[in-house]
Design an enzyme around this catalytic site. Structure first.
Site, PDB file in Angstrom:
ATOM      1  N   HIS A 151       1.166   5.538   6.245  1.00  0.00           N
ATOM      2  CA  HIS A 151       0.924   6.122   4.928  1.00  0.00           C
ATOM      3  C   HIS A 151       1.104   7.639   4.997  1.00  0.00           C
ATOM      4  O   HIS A 151       1.298   8.202   6.063  1.00  0.00           O
ATOM      5  CB  HIS A 151      -0.477   5.759   4.441  1.00  0.00           C
ATOM      6  CG  HIS A 151      -0.674   4.292   4.254  1.00  0.00           C
ATOM      7  ND1 HIS A 151      -1.169   3.481   5.250  1.00  0.00           N
ATOM      8  CD2 HIS A 151      -0.420   3.483   3.196  1.00  0.00           C
ATOM      9  CE1 HIS A 151      -1.225   2.240   4.821  1.00  0.00           C
ATOM     10  NE2 HIS A 151      -0.764   2.204   3.582  1.00  0.00           N
ATOM     11  N   SER A 197       0.811  -1.215   0.000  1.00  0.00           N
ATOM     12  CA  SER A 197       0.000   0.000   0.000  1.00  0.00           C
ATOM     13  C   SER A 197       0.847   1.269   0.000  1.00  0.00           C
ATOM     14  O   SER A 197       0.356   2.347  -0.353  1.00  0.00           O
ATOM     15  CB  SER A 197      -0.962   0.007   1.192  1.00  0.00           C
ATOM     16  OG  SER A 197      -0.256  -0.106   2.415  1.00  0.00           O
ATOM     17  N   ASP A 231      -3.512   6.185  11.322  1.00  0.00           N
ATOM     18  CA  ASP A 231      -2.625   5.875  10.203  1.00  0.00           C
ATOM     19  C   ASP A 231      -1.381   6.747  10.300  1.00  0.00           C
ATOM     20  O   ASP A 231      -1.402   7.925   9.937  1.00  0.00           O
ATOM     21  CB  ASP A 231      -3.350   6.111   8.880  1.00  0.00           C
ATOM     22  CG  ASP A 231      -2.536   5.614   7.680  1.00  0.00           C
ATOM     23  OD1 ASP A 231      -1.336   5.318   7.854  1.00  0.00           O
ATOM     24  OD2 ASP A 231      -3.095   5.534   6.577  1.00  0.00           O
TER      25      ASP A 231
END
Length: 295
Positions: free
Chosen positions: A268, A23, A265
């Site tokens: 990311h 990802s 998160d």
């Protein structure tokens, strides 16, 4: 160096760019699409060829830039080697990671003119990091294998596949290095947070150490025949504790943002943001290496 968007597109004219990895590479893929789209006078001339929207669930996308006859693609591969299923004598199935076999999607990679690989974050998760009854070579599933040994063998498998299948005169290969995460007080699944960060790390004595996995990547690439450019973004990203979505992901409510309770998160990156710099490095590499010719 600031990328000239039309210039970047011109470098990609008639080519297929493919980002392969987890990802984090999807994060870079999304950044590249945004950067290149800015170079289009008619934005409708860029589209996903199957009208797919980018989601976590889908593992393959192809975006076409009609005026430049080029595509930018993403092919998901968490480990670059094959994820498998082993059937026990009892008939019960268990997931394994076949570190001596390349990912089953690898034939798709052969069609690209520019390949950008990554792996890393999934090697720190659960059963992968523990290495118990998970890593497989041939028909044998190792009862216990250190994750760093398994990672080196997996990267060697990847490197061997690149050497056997890539023509350096036609295909340009990049490996984008590990990007730093910035969890405070735990990991992603144990209460780690990063909300409220508004400044990067300004004192390098507070930076994390250089990942052993990146040293392994460098060792493997240096032993390969095919030229591979390492985009070593590890130190660059280490400074940017302020660059993560934290509580501002699309599934967080206004209450979550005021009083964070859910998983944050902190691995990311926000867009626009840090991955844009990675794509500027790609552009700079293509501009500076004049000896390399597309065919």
């Amino acid at each position: 160096m600031t990328a000239s968007f039309p210039g970047f597109l011109e470098r990609l004219r008639g080519k297929r760019v493919m980002l392969v990895g987890d990802s984090m590479n999807r994060n870079q893929f999304e950044s590249m699409l945004c950067v290149l789209r800015e170079g289009l006078s008619n934005k409708s001339r860029m589209f996903e060829t199957h009208s797919y929207r980018i989601t976590k669930g889908r593992g393959y996308y192809v975006f076409k830039f009609m005026d430049y006859n080029c595509t930018v693609e993403f092919s998901r591969s968490h480990f670059l080697v094959r994820e498998g299923i082993k059937v026990r004598p009892t008939g019960k199935k268990r997931a394994t990671l076949m570190i001596d076999q390349i990912d089953k999607m690898a034939p798709r990679w052969k069609r690209a003119d520019i390949l950008i690989f990554n792996t890393g974050h999934w090697w720190a998760h659960g059963k992968t990091s523990k290495g118990k009854d998970y890593f497989q070579e041939g028909d044998e599933v190792h009862e216990k294998l250190d994750v760093l040994i398994a990672f080196r063998r997996a990267m060697t498998t990847w490197g061997k596949w690149i050497d056997e299948n890539m023509n350096p005169a036609r295909t340009r290969v990049f490996y984008r290095g590990y990007s730093a995460a910035h969890f405070r007080g735990g990991e992603w699944n144990s209460g780690g947070t990063c909300n409220g960060e508004t400044q990067p790390i300004l004192n390098e004595t507070f930076l994390g150490s250089y990942p052993v996995k990146m040293q392994i990547v460098e060792d493997v690439i240096h032993q390969m025949v095919t030229p591979v450019t390492i985009l070593n973004v590890t130190r660059l990203t280490n400074f940017r504790k302020d660059g993560h979505p934290s509580v501002y992901g699309k599934h967080f409510t206004e209450l979550d943002q005021k009083k964070p309770r859910r998983i944050q998160d902190c691995s990311h990156w926000c867009l626009p943001g840090v991955p844009d710099a990675w794509n500027e490095l790609i552009f700079a590499s293509l501009v500076m290496e004049k000896k390399w010719k597309y065919r």
